[in-house]
Design an enzyme around this catalytic site. Structure first.
Site, PDB file in Angstrom:
ATOM      1  N   HIS A   1      49.583  49.595   8.152  1.00  0.00           N
ATOM      2  CA  HIS A   1      48.900  49.136   7.001  1.00  0.00           C
ATOM      3  C   HIS A   1      47.822  49.624   6.691  1.00  0.00           C
ATOM      4  CE1 HIS A   1      52.229  46.133   8.123  1.00  0.00           C
ATOM      5  NE2 HIS A   1      52.166  45.942   6.838  1.00  0.00           N
TER       6      HIS A   1
ATOM      7  N   ASP B   1      59.708  52.007   3.717  1.00  0.00           N
ATOM      8  CA  ASP B   1      58.578  50.754   3.982  1.00  0.00           C
ATOM      9  C   ASP B   1      57.862  50.887   2.504  1.00  0.00           C
ATOM     10  OD1 ASP B   1      57.251  48.689   4.787  1.00  0.00           O
ATOM     11  OD2 ASP B   1      57.064  49.301   6.803  1.00  0.00           O
TER      12      ASP B   1
END
Lengths: 526, 526
Positions: free
Chosen positions: A198, A270
């Site tokens: 992230h 993702d």
């Protein structure tokens, strides 16, 4: 259907599960209703949801489908990251222990563990289907063989390839048997990293041979079990592609996953808004590269219009064949054909959910019980301090005001002191006098950049032991923090570990320390 | 209808607005669904709701009515303490500034203030009616002439009898015009106490003459405006009744309210579970005494079965006449006759609510703007500390993760330190270096036993000023704390006061200090 509308079907945008814009918890990522309505009118085919209770979500799923239109070709993919039961994200549904809780049982009793994983999948799938989600972004197929992994941790089904494969497949069978789609993630394997994708782009330096022996194993098994979708990892794997991260790599998605592993379901990226991608690629180019590499669906593009422009341009300039687009559209249609349709009425959905509370609550309780570890004597007694550590006391799902972690120690005379990422630094000298019950809510979580512990709890435990002030210890979540701290404890010191952080886990762990149900507690036994 | 079923109509029990037992925030007071279903099947006629989003509540109101039965005689009174807009308690609906925000405007421009109070009432009534509440437990008619009052504070419409009367009546007109019932509370006037009736029984020692001149004034006005119900106060008023608190006093409810003030609507007790009552009376006797004194509806009896037993016994033994019971039943029926029926479909209700967001949001914004006070220069710049004080960081409605009070200072380089009732004691020495922006969320709140401040903020302000570290100050809520602190500030020090605590209030107050909208903020403009 025109080209742009076809391509829009392949986008999955993010929305809040709440009905009003004012309720969005993450306006950074969640589209406002006006934008959502616009994009759904343009044919966007998927929405990923976060936030809201199960009642909010039931109304929301139906609203989104209504905005998209009721014709068959407008049917949406509605998904959420409900890896640990729908109640993990949507309160009111069933919240189960993290998957890794079953791994030790699998070593001892593989059949029982697999039966429980199947029940775990059925529970998740059934509730998702009733509420209105037709695509559950689970199981995590990553092998958590690296305790320092900041994002996988207890989300994985195993620390070995065999455990992860067996349990994630059992989950998948249970899940998909309920008429919702599963998603094996994060291909080709995100377990052995100590960085958070992230925030940055992690590297996995292993050889192809080692990847075959470990990382690929659960994915091969999931494909063998006919998983509906596979999600790509934002990971650099030089053994597979020296240039591109897996999400954008033709070598990984087309050669490896599609051809060698013979996966013919949906490949979904993702989230493309993650900084592992946005730090290196523009919003349009990231989407085009992912599609070119072999992805069918584009999850959370950083900019939907830019993604659509780039995809359209790629079609027009012949960057990929027309057939390639048709295949993705076809795979999406086939997947939707596997989904059991959702009922129209949200109120009826909640009533169905209520009927499942007893059996699903029993499953949740069984999973909690078998994952509890404990040592030492019982019978804590205050006055003293109930020192609790959480990531964030704001929006803290494990700590409603009637949480056993608050009420039970308080009933025994322990006054709560709460520490989180926004507190003043912990000052042991300034704590009220008396024994200290230490309760640590720690697990790997995205966006923290570490496996969750603050690094100083071992020192705190040692200091309190030296001062003869440590009355008890509970770790909720990370088995690795528990292993680190437990070795410091005298054998008779009351202590417990439980992988879940929900109120039911608190009740069980505190019971093990001799703190029984408090007056006015309750309402958490789901 | 048999006697017990008739009496059950007069009970108002408490339920969570959430659909699942596991979601109850206050299991101490909120019945579980099985108990609720039982009592509704026995004819219980009212439910007071707390908790859940507007979507949860819309589904819940319809579910409760379904459990009670759809026949006309089973129609429920569904109420909530939404004194500051439905969004005060049920997220997703409109959350308005506290009533006292309008009092200063009323001194200067009474007509404009009254028009706004009417709009405030319309907004609250319209949203309540759409969602499914038919009874709003407002306006507070208490005159907050005592700054130390721990429970009324900004909930009142004025600090003088005239302001409270004029504004609460304007609110009432707006509210009841939307087809929901209002409730003037807490009779005969709870403004001049410095004790919390949730914890003990306060005394009001004034003469009857003084009560006439101050406390009674807004209630007389509300009765003149045909208010549907009046709620009693748990207060001892020796000038009216030397023995019993107002809630249980025939002198107060029958002689004064019913006869002298000629009120013929519903008299409802305040919650009988409050310790002002339970410390002195058993659960059955409290209900019987209230009914005997003249109450029509019994709110939150400490034990519903005991209350019903005692009421039945009172009927059988002739403690009151049969006619008395019939009058209460009849008043309840008449009140229900004033209510606009609720639509069947919860999804349609949410869609109606969404259509009102623009006008109601504009009203909310206008009310915020006119209640803002500010001083000093603009242009705060970090690095520094964003020191925030709230009552509780757990379940903290004013501080969602995207709250301006967090994001705006952080965008300017101020790192947040959060202090609440569960924190370690504030240690100014241990704060990070640099200037301090102090944000205090303080208002009177039930169960705290004080007017909300911790008593040491004046000292903190003085210390920070002495150290030349105070960069700015914002008080959200109590005008009294603001008055206390403002006089300590140099005139050029950036500071602001705003009565509301919601994200919109934060945005406006921080704007006044020069902290404009942060990236990724938003989603709070209702």
């Amino acid at each position: 259907m025109n080209l742009r509308r076809k391509l829009a079907q392949l986008l999955v945008l993010r929305a809040s599960g709440f009905s009003s814009d004012s309720q969005r918890r993450y306006p950074r990522w969640e589209l406002a209703n006006a934008e959502l309505q616009y994009w759904l009118s343009q044919g966007v085919g998927g929405v990923i949801l976060l936030g809201g209770s199960s009642a909010d979500l039931a109304l929301r799923c139906r609203e989104l489908q209504q905005w998209a239109g009721s014709a068959a070709q407008n049917r949406l993919l509605l998904c959420a990251d409900v890896e640990e039961g729908v109640g993990q994200r949507f309160e009111g549904a069933t919240w189960l222990v993290p998957p890794l809780a079953l791994a030790p049982l699998w070593q001892a009793e593989p059949q029982r563990a697999e039966a429980l994983a199947r029940a775990y999948g059925r529970c998740t799938g059934r509730e998702a289907q009733i509420i209105g989600l037709n695509w559950v972004l689970a199981p995590v197929c990553d092998v958590n063989n690296n305790p320092a992994n900041p994002v996988i941790n207890v989300r994985a089904w195993g620390e070995t390839a065999a455990a992860a494969a067996a349990l994630s497949c059992a989950f998948l069978q249970g899940l998909e048997g309920e008429g919702v789609l599963g998603c094996a993630k994060h291909f080709p394997g995100h377990g052995d990293t100590n960085q958070d994708s992230h925030l940055q782009l992690p590297q996995l330096l292993h050889s192809r041979e080692r990847l075959e022996q470990l990382e690929f194993v659960p994915f091969r098994a999931a494909i063998g079990a006919d998983v509906a979708s596979v999600m790509t990892a934002h990971l650099q794997l030089p053994a597979l592609d020296r240039e591109r991260p897996a999400t954008l790599s033709g070598a990984v998605l087309s050669q490896l996953l599609r051809q060698e592993l013979a996966f013919n379901g949906l490949i979904v990226t993702d989230a493309l808004v993650m900084e592992a991608i946005t730090n290196h690629y523009g919003p349009g180019e990231a989407a085009a590269l992912a599609f070119e590499a072999g992805a069918d669906l584009i999850l959370m593009p950083a900019d939907a219009a830019a993604a659509l422009d780039a995809l359209e341009q790629g079609c027009i300039t012949g960057r990929w064949s027309e057939e390639r687009l048709e295949q993705s559209i076809q795979r999406r249609q086939s997947a939707l054909g596997r989904c059991r349709p959702t009922g129209i009425d949200a109120a009826a959905a909640l009533a169905s959910l209520a009927h499942l509370q007893a059996p699903h609550g029993a499953l949740a309780q069984e999973l909690l019980q078998l994952s509890l570890q404990q040592q030492g004597s019982k019978g804590l007694q205050g006055p003293g301090v109930n020192l609790i550590r959480v990531d964030s006391s704001l929006a803290c799902a494990p700590l409603p005001l009637a949480a056993p972690a608050l009420l039970r120690p308080e009933a025994a005379g322990f006054k709560t002191t709460l520490i989180d990422g926004r507190s003043q630094p912990l000052n042991l000298e300034a704590l009220a006098p008396g024994p200290v019950l230490l309760q640590l809510f720690v697990r790997g979580n995205p966006f923290r950049g570490s496996a969750g512990a603050d690094g100083y709890w071992a020192e705190v435990v040692q200091t309190l032991l030296k001062q003869q002030k440590l009355a008890g210890l509970v770790v909720y979540g990370s088995p690795y923090l528990w292993q680190e701290l437990q070795q410091l404890l005298p054998k008779n010191l009351p202590a417990a570990y439980i992988p879940g952080q929900m109120p039911g886990a608190q009740a069980l762990a505190l019971e093990a320390l001799g703190l029984g149900a408090a007056r006015h507690e309750g309402g958490f036994t789901n």
